[in-house]
Design a protein around this motif. Structure first.
Motif, PDB file in Angstrom:
ATOM      1  N   PRO A   7       0.805  -1.229   0.000  1.00 20.85           N
ATOM      2  CA  PRO A   7       0.000   0.000   0.000  1.00 20.85           C
ATOM      3  C   PRO A   7       0.836   1.276   0.000  1.00 20.85           C
ATOM      4  O   PRO A   7       0.347   2.329  -0.414  1.00 20.85           O
ATOM      5  N   PRO A  44      -1.092   3.562  -2.955  1.00 15.48           N
ATOM      6  CA  PRO A  44      -2.050   3.868  -1.882  1.00 15.48           C
ATOM      7  C   PRO A  44      -3.503   3.600  -2.253  1.00 15.48           C
ATOM      8  O   PRO A  44      -4.313   3.255  -1.383  1.00 15.48           O
ATOM      9  N   ALA A  64      -4.781   0.237  -1.053  1.00 13.67           N
ATOM     10  CA  ALA A  64      -4.548  -0.131   0.348  1.00 13.67           C
ATOM     11  C   ALA A  64      -5.761  -0.804   0.987  1.00 13.67           C
ATOM     12  O   ALA A  64      -5.634  -1.459   2.025  1.00 13.67           O
TER      13      ALA A  64
END
Length: 313
Positions: free
Chosen positions: A55, A59, A62
């Motif tokens: 992550p 991101p 995630a």
């Protein structure tokens, strides 16, 4: 329809994963699930829902486990999780909601190291292992060759080498093998040649294609690939997409644009174009921008009331 083209093509909706992974505006798990449900409502039956990657590196992904936990239970839909290594495969399997693992091999060392910390040859072996891992868990596995048409770091990629690693990958028994134009440099002649060679080398395993429209050749490349024997096409609602590890790798071919082109040519996709345009407009609102898809901007044709006034804007 041109006689040498098929009567139907399968589309894989990659918007929830590849479409979103490079976007700075993070979409919530709830909104990702709405996008997936809208894709299903439009007729999508294979959807790349997320990727199980670090992550910190990506991101936007995630929340992979949270998204999987909310997936609608549908016996007629295949949920695909993209994984880069055994750890990612373990995570995907542990959700109990992923039906198919998608492995990624790279056609060059420099992209492989940037994208997943693997040389090209290492990525081929790891992809083979992931396919075996999927099978052992009662799932199916498939593989994609990234930068198959050109690399942002090493330039041109040898057709011979792509055919070689495609053959090695298919020894593991994937359900299909995809060729990805990760940075959108392919042209129709190049596509026709490589798809035909790979198809001949790995038959009867199907060839899937994944194109980005970075340089405006995406739809032409889809058409060329289908003419050369590809039977599955990746596409993203709205035309969002890109690779965080490939400079200037912009949007995927838009699902709406691909469906419009194929349906006008008499090739069935099983997808509802009006519902896809609605999904585009919804997603654009969430992302706070107009999405790249041309069909969603121009509207349906013929328009429902046979006038421009009836077209969606």
């Amino acid at each position: 329809m041109v006689e040498r083209y098929p009567s139907a093509i399968e589309l894989v909706e990659v918007g929830p994963r590849d479409g979103l992974q490079n976007e700075k505006r993070l979409l919530s798990p709830a909104d990702k699930l709405i996008l997936i449900e809208r894709a299903i409502g439009a007729g999508s039956r294979r959807i790349e829902v997320t990727s199980f990657v670090n992550p910190r590196a990506v991101p936007q992904m995630a929340d992979a486990e949270e998204v999987c936990a909310g997936l609608p239970r549908r016996a007629d839909v295949t949920y695909i999780g993209l994984v880069m290594n055994g750890r990612g495969a373990d995570r995907a399997i542990a959700t109990g909601r992923i039906d198919q693992l998608g492995a990624v091999a790279t056609a060059t060392d420099r992209f492989g190291m940037a994208n997943q910390g693997q040389t090209s040859q290492d990525s081929v072996q790891i992809s083979r292992d992931i396919i075996d891992q999927a099978r052992a868990a009662g799932l199916t596995g498939q593989a994609t060759i990234a930068v198959a048409f050109g690399c942002p770091f090493e330039g041109e990629v040898s057709h011979d080498y792509v055919v070689e690693i495609a053959s090695r990958l298919c020894e593991a028994g994937p359900v299909e093998l995809a060729l990805a134009d990760t940075i959108g440099v392919a042209d129709p002649a190049h596509v026709e040649q490589l798809v035909a060679r790979v198809r001949e080398a790995i038959a009867p395993i199907p060839v899937r294609v994944h194109f980005h429209n970075t340089r405006g050749t995406g739809l032409a490349n889809v058409w060329a690939a289908i003419g050369a024997g590809a039977s599955v096409v990746d596409a993203s609602i709205g035309g969002l997409g890109g690779c965080p590890f490939a400079p200037a790798a912009t949007g995927n071919v838009a699902t709406e644009d691909v469906v419009y082109m194929l349906q006008r040519a008499g090739i069935e996709t099983g997808l509802n174009l009006e519902a896809l345009i609605d999904a585009n407009l919804w997603l654009g609102t969430q992302m706070e921008k107009q999405l790249p898809s041309m069909v969603a901007k121009a509207g349906l044709f013929p328009a429902k009331d046979h006038s421009l006034a009836g077209a969606r804007k």
